[in-house]
Write an enzyme that holds these catalytic residues in place. Structure first.
Site, PDB file in Angstrom:
ATOM      1  N   GLU A 199       0.830  -1.212   0.000  1.00  0.00           N
ATOM      2  CA  GLU A 199       0.000   0.000   0.000  1.00  0.00           C
ATOM      3  C   GLU A 199       0.862   1.259   0.000  1.00  0.00           C
ATOM      4  O   GLU A 199       0.731   2.127   0.867  1.00  0.00           O
ATOM      5  CB  GLU A 199      -0.986  -0.005   1.180  1.00  0.00           C
ATOM      6  CG  GLU A 199      -1.994  -1.122   1.057  1.00  0.00           C
ATOM      7  CD  GLU A 199      -3.213  -1.031   1.972  1.00  0.00           C
ATOM      8  OE1 GLU A 199      -3.263  -0.147   2.843  1.00  0.00           O
ATOM      9  OE2 GLU A 199      -4.121  -1.868   1.797  1.00  0.00           O
ATOM     10  N   GLU A 319      -4.963  -8.492  -0.470  1.00  0.00           N
ATOM     11  CA  GLU A 319      -5.746  -8.145   0.723  1.00  0.00           C
ATOM     12  C   GLU A 319      -7.189  -7.949   0.289  1.00  0.00           C
ATOM     13  O   GLU A 319      -7.469  -7.117  -0.584  1.00  0.00           O
ATOM     14  CB  GLU A 319      -5.223  -6.870   1.397  1.00  0.00           C
ATOM     15  CG  GLU A 319      -3.933  -7.075   2.147  1.00  0.00           C
ATOM     16  CD  GLU A 319      -3.560  -5.896   3.026  1.00  0.00           C
ATOM     17  OE1 GLU A 319      -4.463  -5.204   3.543  1.00  0.00           O
ATOM     18  OE2 GLU A 319      -2.348  -5.661   3.173  1.00  0.00           O
ATOM     19  N   GLN A 368      -7.821 -11.501   7.671  1.00  0.00           N
ATOM     20  CA  GLN A 368      -6.532 -12.113   7.928  1.00  0.00           C
ATOM     21  C   GLN A 368      -6.765 -13.435   8.647  1.00  0.00           C
ATOM     22  O   GLN A 368      -7.787 -13.589   9.302  1.00  0.00           O
ATOM     23  CB  GLN A 368      -5.672 -11.199   8.788  1.00  0.00           C
ATOM     24  CG  GLN A 368      -5.372  -9.855   8.164  1.00  0.00           C
ATOM     25  CD  GLN A 368      -4.246  -9.106   8.861  1.00  0.00           C
ATOM     26  OE1 GLN A 368      -3.592  -9.601   9.761  1.00  0.00           O
ATOM     27  NE2 GLN A 368      -4.036  -7.869   8.441  1.00  0.00           N
TER      28      GLN A 368
HETATM   29  O1  AHR Z   1      -5.394  -5.762   6.829  1.00  0.00           O
HETATM   30  C1  AHR Z   1      -5.343  -4.608   7.597  1.00  0.00           C
HETATM   31  C2  AHR Z   1      -4.664  -3.460   6.872  1.00  0.00           C
HETATM   32  O2  AHR Z   1      -5.425  -3.099   5.765  1.00  0.00           O
HETATM   33  C3  AHR Z   1      -3.310  -3.744   6.298  1.00  0.00           C
HETATM   34  O3  AHR Z   1      -2.293  -3.604   7.216  1.00  0.00           O
HETATM   35  C4  AHR Z   1      -3.183  -2.710   5.236  1.00  0.00           C
HETATM   36  O4  AHR Z   1      -2.349  -3.115   4.182  1.00  0.00           O
HETATM   37  C5  AHR Z   1      -4.611  -2.475   4.810  1.00  0.00           C
HETATM   38  O5  AHR Z   1      -4.926  -1.133   4.751  1.00  0.00           O
END
Ligand code: AHR
Length: 515
Positions: A199, A319, A368
């Site tokens: 990011e 993600e 996650q």
């Molecule tokens: O997954 C949580 C956060 O979301 C991660 O650290 C980031 O990459 C995204 O904004």
């Protein structure tokens, strides 16, 4: 009257209008083109992501060797056993935003000597670095999955990133391989997947795409392949619908990357409610925003096709998932949320989208794995439960490395007020043993749908199925009731001359096997 939904090359096209008449049983017409097999569904689409965030790593994976919780070299046995059931193929680590503040050398060597740092992104807690490179790669080995390391471009040096790769992958005599051996690991691990920042349009340095493209090229130059291990370099891709980022990256650096990472979360949106607090309207809104993944993938693929018509560069959705308000009373920086049948539907429709774009989407990592966002597993000290989303991953393992079969679907819409979304989602594949697998989601929480499935090119002799559903749309698993939502046998399906019929219960994920 029915709304028509056709799946053409993975894209949903709506035509017609109005929902089905009351009491008329809604019917969906499905054609599976088993005579036109497409790109293999890369098992890495079923990948995961674990960050040093809340209790994902500490408490979720790592309890330490002296813990009373059964563990192997500090890693929870119950968690490893559960994740092995879903055949987790690849795991991304250490972040997320954490990655661009992580200095890998702090996480090697004797644990008592490792320096502590502040995890500024996630609750400002002390990170003692007890879970570092060796522990992560041990975790991957215990799971039997590929590691995917995300390097620090935002606040780290080129040399630092380059040396990390040398440390994990170089087999000869060098300062970094010597250091690795001194730390007890003789052989290199052969890490294949490496992310060059995370990011970088946001927490990874707030860069413009032009600036990041130059930085990417600089850092990626020193991310070397050693021996026979060809490293797969993944560049930071767009934030949701920032298509300009994709355009600039593909134009400026497309030839120097193997994957481009898209991030997209759907959540409770404006309402910012926790995962279990929702009305049917919120259910609809969440699924509608989950379905936006179709547009994001399609449009990113179109841009990538312009610069890379051979589809050499993978779209890596590293993600994604649901992001709700945290569970009441928990640390807002830890992103701990429950997981209901609604989240399972989000997983089901999103994985169908990825399957249907298997020619370009070749890795995805849900956020996650444990105790954070749309987790597979929730833990509380020694207690553990798996979530409805976990069960979707288990049901979809049949698609791993199977050949995608294109589908055409005409299904009733699911409507809310004047808004409508496709009521059914589907993907299909043929496994190496010749069996056909079809995964279907009925997004409508009130009405079942009958599916008439025609299969071109194959005459099925037998059908069996599994279903994930519940009476209550809020159903979820807890430590006290860990089996509130779990898959059961699906009996409402029959083979016929040209294919099959199946009656999908309201709010369900169904997996069919045809032989
Ligand atoms: O997954 C949580 C956060 O979301 C991660 O650290 C980031 O990459 C995204 O904004």
């Amino acid at each position: 009257m029915k709304l028509r939904l056709t799946l053409v090359m993975g894209a949903c096209i709506l035509s017609g209008s109005a929902a089905w008449a009351q009491n008329e049983p809604p019917v969906a017409q499905l054609v599976i083109n088993a005579d036109q097999p497409q790109a293999v569904i890369d098992r890495n689409i079923y990948g995961h992501f674990s960050e040093h965030l809340g209790h994902c790593i500490y408490g979720g994976v790592w309890v330490g060797e002296d813990s009373p919780i059964p563990n192997t070299r500090g890693i929870r046995n119950d968690v490893v056993a559960a994740l092995k059931q879903i055949k987790i193929p690849v795991l991304r680590w250490p972040g997320g935003c954490f990655a661009d503040e992580y200095h890998w050398r702090d996480g090697i060597g004797p644990r008592q000597n490792r320096p502590s740092m502040i995890n500024t992104h996630w609750g400002g807690v002390v990170e003692n670095n007890h879970f570092g490179t060796h522990e992560f790669l041990d975790f991957c080995a215990q799971l039997g999955c590929q590691p995917y390391i995300c390097g620090n471009l935002g606040s780290g040096e080129v040399k630092e990133m380059s040396e990390w790769v040398e440390y994990v992958n170089f087999d000869g005599l060098s300062p970094m391989s010597g250091l690795r051996k001194a730390n007890g690991r003789e052989q290199p691990w052969g890490v294949k997947y490496f992310g060059v920042g995370n990011e970088n349009w946001g927490c990874g340095g707030n860069m413009t795409p032009e600036f990041y493209a130059d930085q990417y090229k600089r850092y990626a130059t020193y991310v070397r392949s050693y021996g026979t291990n060809r490293i797969f370099k993944i560049a930071c891709g767009p934030n949701s619908g920032d298509f300009n980022w994709t355009e600039v990256m593909m134009k400026e650096a497309g030839k120097r990357m193997d994957g481009l990472a898209l991030h997209y979360y759907c959540g409770s949106g404006r309402t910012r409610k926790p995962a279990r607090e929702f009305e049917e309207e919120d259910w609809f809104v969440l699924l509608r925003s989950a379905l936006r993944m179709e547009e994001l993938v399609t449009r990113n693929c179109e841009i990538m096709d312009k610069y890379d018509p051979q589809k050499r560069v993978a779209l890596v959705v590293d993600e994604w998932g649901t992001w709700h308000a945290v569970e009441p009373g928990t640390n807002p920086g830890f992103l701990y949320q429950q997981n209901t049948l609604r989240d399972a539907l989000v997983a089901g429709v999103t994985l169908n989208i990825f399957n249907n774009h298997s020619d370009r989407v070749r890795m995805a990592n849900i956020a996650q794995t444990i105790n954070v966002l749309q987790a597979m597993i929730l833990t509380d000290k020694e207690k553990m439960t798996v979530t409805p989303t976990y069960h979707v991953y288990e049901m979809y393992t049949v698609h791993h490395d199977a050949r995608r079969l294109p589908c055409e679907l005409e299904a009733p819409n699911y409507t809310s007020g004047t808004n409508a979304i496709p009521g059914v989602s589907v993907s299909a594949s043929r496994a190496k043993d010749g069996k056909l697998h079809v995964t279907l989601c009925n997004l409508n929480p009130r009405t079942s749908v009958s599916v008439n499935g025609a299969i071109r090119g194959v005459k099925p002799g037998a059908i069996s199925g599994r279903v994930l559903t519940a009476e209550d749309m809020h159903a979820h698993n807890t430590f006290e009731n860990p089996q509130a939502v779990q898959p059961g046998a699906f009996l409402n399906c029959r083979v016929n001359e040209g294919g099959f019929t199946a009656k999908l219960p309201a709010k369900s994920v169904v997996s069919l096997e045809l032989e």
